[in-house]
Structure formats: structure tokens, C-alpha cells
Design an enzyme around this catalytic site. Structure first.
Site, PDB file in Angstrom:
ATOM      1  N   TYR A   1     -51.554  -5.958  -8.279  1.00 25.60           N
ATOM      2  CA  TYR A   1     -50.633  -6.779  -9.056  1.00 25.60           C
ATOM      3  C   TYR A   1     -50.965  -6.657 -10.546  1.00 25.60           C
ATOM      4  O   TYR A   1     -52.079  -6.966 -10.986  1.00 25.60           O
ATOM      5  CB  TYR A   1     -50.695  -8.256  -8.633  1.00 25.60           C
ATOM      6  CG  TYR A   1     -50.232  -8.516  -7.207  1.00 25.60           C
ATOM      7  CD1 TYR A   1     -49.609  -7.514  -6.434  1.00 25.60           C
ATOM      8  CD2 TYR A   1     -50.403  -9.760  -6.609  1.00 25.60           C
ATOM      9  CE1 TYR A   1     -49.186  -7.765  -5.131  1.00 25.60           C
ATOM     10  CE2 TYR A   1     -49.972 -10.014  -5.304  1.00 25.60           C
ATOM     11  CZ  TYR A   1     -49.375  -9.003  -4.583  1.00 25.60           C
ATOM     12  OH  TYR A   1     -48.947  -9.245  -3.289  1.00 25.60           O
TER      13      TYR A   1
ATOM     14  N   SER B   1     -51.885  -6.315   6.195  1.00 26.82           N
ATOM     15  CA  SER B   1     -50.583  -6.635   5.612  1.00 26.82           C
ATOM     16  C   SER B   1     -49.603  -5.527   5.985  1.00 26.82           C
ATOM     17  O   SER B   1     -49.832  -4.355   5.658  1.00 26.82           O
ATOM     18  CB  SER B   1     -50.689  -6.772   4.095  1.00 26.82           C
ATOM     19  OG  SER B   1     -49.427  -7.079   3.540  1.00 26.82           O
TER      20      SER B   1
ATOM     21  N   GLN C   1     -50.273 -10.391   6.821  1.00 25.72           N
ATOM     22  CA  GLN C   1     -49.482 -10.914   5.705  1.00 25.72           C
ATOM     23  C   GLN C   1     -48.209 -10.073   5.695  1.00 25.72           C
ATOM     24  O   GLN C   1     -48.222  -8.928   5.244  1.00 25.72           O
ATOM     25  CB  GLN C   1     -50.235 -10.815   4.370  1.00 25.72           C
ATOM     26  CG  GLN C   1     -49.434 -11.482   3.261  1.00 25.72           C
ATOM     27  CD  GLN C   1     -50.143 -11.584   1.915  1.00 25.72           C
ATOM     28  OE1 GLN C   1     -49.591 -11.233   0.898  1.00 25.72           O
ATOM     29  NE2 GLN C   1     -51.380 -12.074   1.915  1.00 25.72           N
TER      30      GLN C   1
ATOM     31  N   TRP D   1     -44.991 -13.587   3.221  1.00 23.53           N
ATOM     32  CA  TRP D   1     -44.604 -13.374   1.823  1.00 23.53           C
ATOM     33  C   TRP D   1     -43.096 -13.285   1.642  1.00 23.53           C
ATOM     34  O   TRP D   1     -42.361 -13.074   2.589  1.00 23.53           O
ATOM     35  CB  TRP D   1     -45.298 -12.170   1.227  1.00 23.53           C
ATOM     36  CG  TRP D   1     -45.125 -10.804   1.834  1.00 23.53           C
ATOM     37  CD1 TRP D   1     -45.919 -10.245   2.804  1.00 23.53           C
ATOM     38  CD2 TRP D   1     -44.149  -9.801   1.499  1.00 23.53           C
ATOM     39  NE1 TRP D   1     -45.492  -8.968   3.079  1.00 23.53           N
ATOM     40  CE2 TRP D   1     -44.399  -8.659   2.289  1.00 23.53           C
ATOM     41  CE3 TRP D   1     -43.099  -9.747   0.595  1.00 23.53           C
ATOM     42  CZ2 TRP D   1     -43.638  -7.485   2.225  1.00 23.53           C
ATOM     43  CZ3 TRP D   1     -42.328  -8.575   0.519  1.00 23.53           C
ATOM     44  CH2 TRP D   1     -42.604  -7.476   1.323  1.00 23.53           C
TER      45      TRP D   1
ATOM     46  N   PRO E   1     -40.853 -15.636   0.988  1.00 22.00           N
ATOM     47  CA  PRO E   1     -40.111 -16.582   1.847  1.00 22.00           C
ATOM     48  C   PRO E   1     -38.696 -16.842   1.340  1.00 22.00           C
ATOM     49  O   PRO E   1     -37.847 -17.283   2.108  1.00 22.00           O
ATOM     50  CB  PRO E   1     -40.962 -17.859   1.770  1.00 22.00           C
ATOM     51  CG  PRO E   1     -41.728 -17.736   0.484  1.00 22.00           C
ATOM     52  CD  PRO E   1     -42.010 -16.267   0.341  1.00 22.00           C
TER      53      PRO E   1
ATOM     54  N   ARG F   1     -37.138 -12.477 -12.846  1.00 23.46           N
ATOM     55  CA  ARG F   1     -37.946 -11.264 -12.692  1.00 23.46           C
ATOM     56  C   ARG F   1     -37.071 -10.071 -12.329  1.00 23.46           C
ATOM     57  O   ARG F   1     -37.456  -8.929 -12.564  1.00 23.46           O
ATOM     58  CB  ARG F   1     -39.048 -11.487 -11.661  1.00 23.46           C
ATOM     59  CG  ARG F   1     -38.576 -11.669 -10.231  1.00 23.46           C
ATOM     60  CD  ARG F   1     -39.793 -12.077  -9.430  1.00 23.46           C
ATOM     61  NE  ARG F   1     -39.582 -12.018  -8.006  1.00 23.46           N
ATOM     62  CZ  ARG F   1     -40.519 -12.284  -7.123  1.00 23.46           C
ATOM     63  NH1 ARG F   1     -41.735 -12.638  -7.511  1.00 23.46           N
ATOM     64  NH2 ARG F   1     -40.300 -12.225  -5.848  1.00 23.46           N
TER      65      ARG F   1
HETATM   66  N1  LIG Z   1     -48.479  -8.443   1.183  1.00 17.36           N
HETATM   67  C1  LIG Z   1     -47.469  -7.950   0.514  1.00 17.36           C
HETATM   68  O1  LIG Z   1     -47.132  -6.758   0.621  1.00 17.36           O
HETATM   69  C2  LIG Z   1     -46.723  -8.852  -0.434  1.00 17.36           C
HETATM   70  C3  LIG Z   1     -45.507  -8.415  -1.008  1.00 17.36           C
HETATM   71  C4  LIG Z   1     -44.840  -9.285  -1.860  1.00 17.36           C
HETATM   72  C5  LIG Z   1     -45.358 -10.547  -2.131  1.00 17.36           C
HETATM   73  N2  LIG Z   1     -46.568 -10.934  -1.586  1.00 17.36           N
HETATM   74  C6  LIG Z   1     -47.147 -12.272  -1.875  1.00 17.36           C
HETATM   75  O2  LIG Z   1     -46.200 -13.289  -1.588  1.00 17.36           O
HETATM   76  C7  LIG Z   1     -45.984 -14.085  -2.741  1.00 17.36           C
HETATM   77  C8  LIG Z   1     -44.585 -14.624  -2.742  1.00 17.36           C
HETATM   78  O3  LIG Z   1     -43.634 -13.556  -2.726  1.00 17.36           O
HETATM   79  P1  LIG Z   1     -42.388 -13.640  -3.687  1.00 17.36           P
HETATM   80  O4  LIG Z   1     -42.868 -13.882  -5.064  1.00 17.36           O
HETATM   81  O5  LIG Z   1     -41.512 -12.484  -3.407  1.00 17.36           O
HETATM   82  O6  LIG Z   1     -41.729 -15.020  -3.152  1.00 17.36           O
HETATM   83  P2  LIG Z   1     -40.267 -15.574  -3.148  1.00 17.36           P
HETATM   84  O7  LIG Z   1     -40.440 -17.052  -3.007  1.00 17.36           O
HETATM   85  O8  LIG Z   1     -39.437 -14.903  -2.107  1.00 17.36           O
HETATM   86  O9  LIG Z   1     -39.662 -15.220  -4.575  1.00 17.36           O
HETATM   87  C9  LIG Z   1     -40.154 -15.816  -5.746  1.00 17.36           C
HETATM   88  C10 LIG Z   1     -39.097 -15.717  -6.840  1.00 17.36           C
HETATM   89  O10 LIG Z   1     -37.941 -16.454  -6.471  1.00 17.36           O
HETATM   90  C11 LIG Z   1     -37.454 -17.205  -7.570  1.00 17.36           C
HETATM   91  N3  LIG Z   1     -37.698 -18.628  -7.277  1.00 17.36           N
HETATM   92  C12 LIG Z   1     -38.775 -19.173  -6.638  1.00 17.36           C
HETATM   93  N4  LIG Z   1     -38.621 -20.493  -6.510  1.00 17.36           N
HETATM   94  C13 LIG Z   1     -37.444 -20.810  -7.048  1.00 17.36           C
HETATM   95  C14 LIG Z   1     -36.751 -22.027  -7.204  1.00 17.36           C
HETATM   96  N5  LIG Z   1     -37.232 -23.165  -6.751  1.00 17.36           N
HETATM   97  N6  LIG Z   1     -35.543 -22.004  -7.832  1.00 17.36           N
HETATM   98  C15 LIG Z   1     -35.023 -20.852  -8.292  1.00 17.36           C
HETATM   99  N7  LIG Z   1     -35.636 -19.662  -8.181  1.00 17.36           N
HETATM  100  C16 LIG Z   1     -36.844 -19.640  -7.555  1.00 17.36           C
HETATM  101  C17 LIG Z   1     -38.246 -16.746  -8.779  1.00 17.36           C
HETATM  102  O11 LIG Z   1     -37.571 -15.603  -9.311  1.00 17.36           O
HETATM  103  P3  LIG Z   1     -36.841 -15.603 -10.748  1.00 17.36           P
HETATM  104  O12 LIG Z   1     -37.715 -14.808 -11.633  1.00 17.36           O
HETATM  105  O13 LIG Z   1     -35.511 -14.957 -10.487  1.00 17.36           O
HETATM  106  O14 LIG Z   1     -36.701 -17.026 -11.232  1.00 17.36           O
HETATM  107  C18 LIG Z   1     -39.561 -16.350  -8.152  1.00 17.36           C
HETATM  108  O15 LIG Z   1     -40.309 -15.464  -8.935  1.00 17.36           O
HETATM  109  C19 LIG Z   1     -46.319 -13.135  -3.904  1.00 17.36           C
HETATM  110  O16 LIG Z   1     -46.627 -13.810  -5.093  1.00 17.36           O
HETATM  111  C20 LIG Z   1     -47.507 -12.406  -3.341  1.00 17.36           C
HETATM  112  O17 LIG Z   1     -48.672 -13.200  -3.460  1.00 17.36           O
HETATM  113  C21 LIG Z   1     -47.223 -10.106  -0.738  1.00 17.36           C
END
Ligand SMILES: NC(=O)c1ccc[n+]([C@@H]2O[C@H](COP(=O)([O-])OP(=O)(O)OC[C@H]3O[C@@H](n4cnc5c(N)ncnc54)[C@H](OP(=O)(O)O)[C@@H]3O)[C@@H](O)[C@H]2O)c1
Length: 320
Positions: A54, A155, A181, A210, A212, A231
Site C-alpha cells: 500500500y 488472501s 482475507q 475486504w 465491503p 479515490r
Molecule cells: N487483501 C486484499 O487483497 C485487499 C484488497 C483491497 C482492500 N483490502 C483491505 O480492505 C480495506 C477496505 O477495502 P476498501 O477500501 O475497498 O473498502 P470499501 O468500504 O469497499 O470502500 C471504501 C471507499 O468507499 C467510499 N466510502 C466508504 N465509506 C463511505 C461512506 N460512508 N459514504 C460514502 N462513501 C464511502 C470511499 O471512497 P471515496 O473516495 O469515493 O469517498 C472509501 O475510500 C482496505 O483498506 C484494505 O485494508 C484488502
């Protein structure tokens, strides 16, 4: 907050976690990252997810600096990282590998960036068909024995690969992987609900899931276009922008809005609460581009009791 066992282990993790993918460094500097982590912690979140890849290692550095500034006792939170892709250029032993040489150096480099003595969970960020499974399992187990990680996990491995790793660990009395994960959300269900069903039932293997919100899609907020501060508007994340502009997906997600309105919650809270309902899920790792999103997302906890089987089925049927 609700705390669940991480898979079959005795370690309890908050059902809502917080991760740093895309956001740390790209959208959140130290001070905003601190606000986000504080907001999550205030709601009882104890699970903070990260990865070497990251922001090319900056995300681990920022999280480490923020943790030092916040001064929480080390026993009170769980911090994770993931190894595989590497950040050290194109050397064949330094990228896309789970070989012993890389893993041993990778964990030391992560700990140095964090400024921590150990992480609580280290994941193999993807499977590596080029390294014998025995070599990877042995190296991951040695990391745990050396006290550099408390547990290890996988993962996006398939169920056969996870079984294979568990079998090798049991045969040699090594530390077994304890959790996956994987991506899990209302639009991405197959792996968790079908492929891992028997693995989870027979071994108690956990999952800290991840995306969600499908990277934000399930919030329903992109129907009028992608906000500039999203983003999905960042350089290099055009693929996210394309996904957020998919008219068919956007129209389908709108079918959830009346359900969220009826329950008096946001679409984001509804989608997060739905993820917590699967028994394999130990923690739902949330992501956020600003502190207010963390506050809203952590309040999804209050929506969980309203997610009866009937409501769940209604949501799933609404998406077709
Ligand atoms: N293991 C893996 O391969 C893998 C891959 C991906 C992620 N992950 C982990 O999983 C975590 C979560 O994944 P993700 O960041 O993709 O989660 P996500 O909850 O699906 O997406 C997060 C994005 O959604 C928007 N958002 C979140 N809450 C909001 C709300 N209440 N209202 C409006 N927009 C909202 C924001 O984007 P905007 O910028 O558009 O506001 C935020 O950056 C990551 O940080 C990482 O630690 C792991």
C-alpha cells in the site's frame, strides 16, 4: 462494538475493522489518518489492516507513526500486514513471490516501516504457484515462532490451496494459517458463500473481508457522477472510476435504497451490516477517504440487529 474470534483462534477482533488501501498517503496524510483511526477506535474498532504494497510502503510508515502518536497500549489493538507483491523493483526474488528468502526479508522490512516489534496477523497477499507450498508454510510458521507475527493467514487463496497449507502445517507440527482475507460484499459473494463453505465448517477458518462496499459502489453515491475528492478520481485509479460509472450496477444498487430508508440507515451502513451476517466473517475491513465516513461506517453496528434473515433475503432479491 461486537468482537469475534479470528477464525478458530482465541484472539478477538472487532466485527468492523479499518484498513488503509488507496487512502493512506494518497488521500489521507498523517493528521487525517490519525483522525480516522481515532474515530474507528472510539467506536471500539481494534483491527487495523495494512500491506507492504500500500502506497509503496508509505501506508505502513504512516500507520506506525500514527500509532506512536496515539500512544495506545500495544496489547489493545491488532495490526496486520500482507506480503507478496514486494516494493523493491523487478528483482525476481523481490516481487510476486512467497519464497522463503522474500518472506524473511519482507517481514523485517514491514516491521521496520511500522516501527513495531511484531504484527498480529501477516497474510500471504496472494498465492504463489511458483514456490512449493511447503517452503511458504515453513517460512510463515517460522515468522510466528520468531515472534514477528502472532498469526498468519492467506488472501484470495482458493480453498484447495488453504487446505494444502493446513495439511502441511499439521503434518510438520507448524503454525497453521488461521484466516483468509477475501473480497466479500453484496456484489461479490461466491468465494465466501460457496467455495469456502466446507473449509469453514470443517476447520473454523476465519475471514477478515475486504471492499465491503465494493470500493464505495454500494454507497449509491456515484449515481450522479464521481465526486472530485473520491479515490475513483485519483490518478492511476481510472479502473475504479470505470467501475463506479457502470450504469447497470448503479441502477441495480438503487433497489437497496428503499430498504435503507425504511431501516433509517445509509446505504453504506446497510451494506456493511449485511457483510457481518456471514458466519465465516471475523471482521469486515472498512475503508474511508475521510473521518466522517469512518464515523458513519462504524455506526453500521447499530443496524446489524435489524438485518433479520427476511431483510437479508429482501436485499439479495433486490439485486437479482
Ligand atoms: N487483501 C486484499 O487483497 C485487499 C484488497 C483491497 C482492500 N483490502 C483491505 O480492505 C480495506 C477496505 O477495502 P476498501 O477500501 O475497498 O473498502 P470499501 O468500504 O469497499 O470502500 C471504501 C471507499 O468507499 C467510499 N466510502 C466508504 N465509506 C463511505 C461512506 N460512508 N459514504 C460514502 N462513501 C464511502 C470511499 O471512497 P471515496 O473516495 O469515493 O469517498 C472509501 O475510500 C482496505 O483498506 C484494505 O485494508 C484488502
Amino acid at each position: 462494538m461486537e468482537y469475534r474470534r479470528l477464525g478458530n483462534t482465541g484472539m478477538k477482533v472487532s466485527v468492523l475493522g479499518f484498513g488503509s488501501w488507496v487512502t493512506f498517503d494518497n488521500q489521507l496524510d498523517n493528521s487525517l489518518a490519525l483522525e480516522c483511526m481515532q474515530a474507528a477506535h472510539d467506536a471500539g474498532c481494534n483491527f487495523f489492516d495494512n500491506a507492504e504494497a500500500y502506497a509503496g510502503g508509505r501506508s505502513e510508515q504512516i500507520m506506525g507513526e500514527v500509532l506512536r502518536e496515539l500512544g495506545w497500549p500495544r496489547w489493545s489493538y491488532v495490526v496486520t500486514t500482507k506480503l507478496f507483491w514486494g516494493i523493491h523493483g523487478s528483482d525476481p526474488n523481490m516481487r510476486n513471490t512467497l519464497n522463503r528468502k522474500y518472506l524473511m526479508q519482507g517481514i523485517d522490512a514491514s516491521l521496520e516501516r511500522f516501527g513495531l516489534d511484531f504484527v498480529d496477523v501477516v497474510y500471504c497477499h496472494r498465492a504463489d504457484p511458483d514456490t512449493p507450498m511447503e517452503e511458504t508454510v515453513w517460512a510463515m510458521s517460522d515468522m510466528v515462532t520468531a515472534g514477528k507475527a502472532t498469526y498468519w493467514g492467506t488472501s484470495e487463496w482458493n480453498a484447495d490451496e488453504i487446505r494444502h497449507a493446513i495439511d502441511i502445517a499439521e503434518r510438520h507440527h507448524l503454525h497453521k494459517p488461521v484466516t483468509e482475507q477475501s473480497q466479500y460484499n453484496l456484489l461479490e459473494r461466491d468465494k465466501v458463500e460457496r467455495e469456502y463453505a466446507r473449509l469453514h465448517a470443517e476447520t473454523g477458518y476465519g475471514n477478515t473481508i475486504w471492499s465491503p462496499l465494493a470500493s464505495g459502489l454500494l454507497t449509491g453515491k456515484y449515481k450522479d457522477g464521481i465526486p472530485e475528492d473520491s479515490r475513483a478520481s485519483l490518478d492511476g485509479y481510472g479502473w475504479l472510476g470505470e467501475r463506479m460509472s457502470d450504469e447497470e450496477a448503479l441502477a441495480s444498487i438503487e433497489q437497496l435504497r428503499p430498504i435503507a430508508d425504511r431501516l433509517g440507515c445509509s446505504m453504506a451502513q446497510l451494506a456493511l451490516a449485511w457483510c457481518t451476517k456471514h458466519p465465516m466473517v471475523s471482521s469486515v475491513i472498512t475503508g474511508a477517504s475521510r473521518p466522517s465516513q469512518v464515523v458513519e461506517n462504524m455506526a453500521a453496528l447499530d443496524v446489524i440487529p435489524a438485518l433479520t434473515d427476511e431483510v437479508k433475503e429482501e436485499m439479495e432479491a433486490a439485486l437479482g
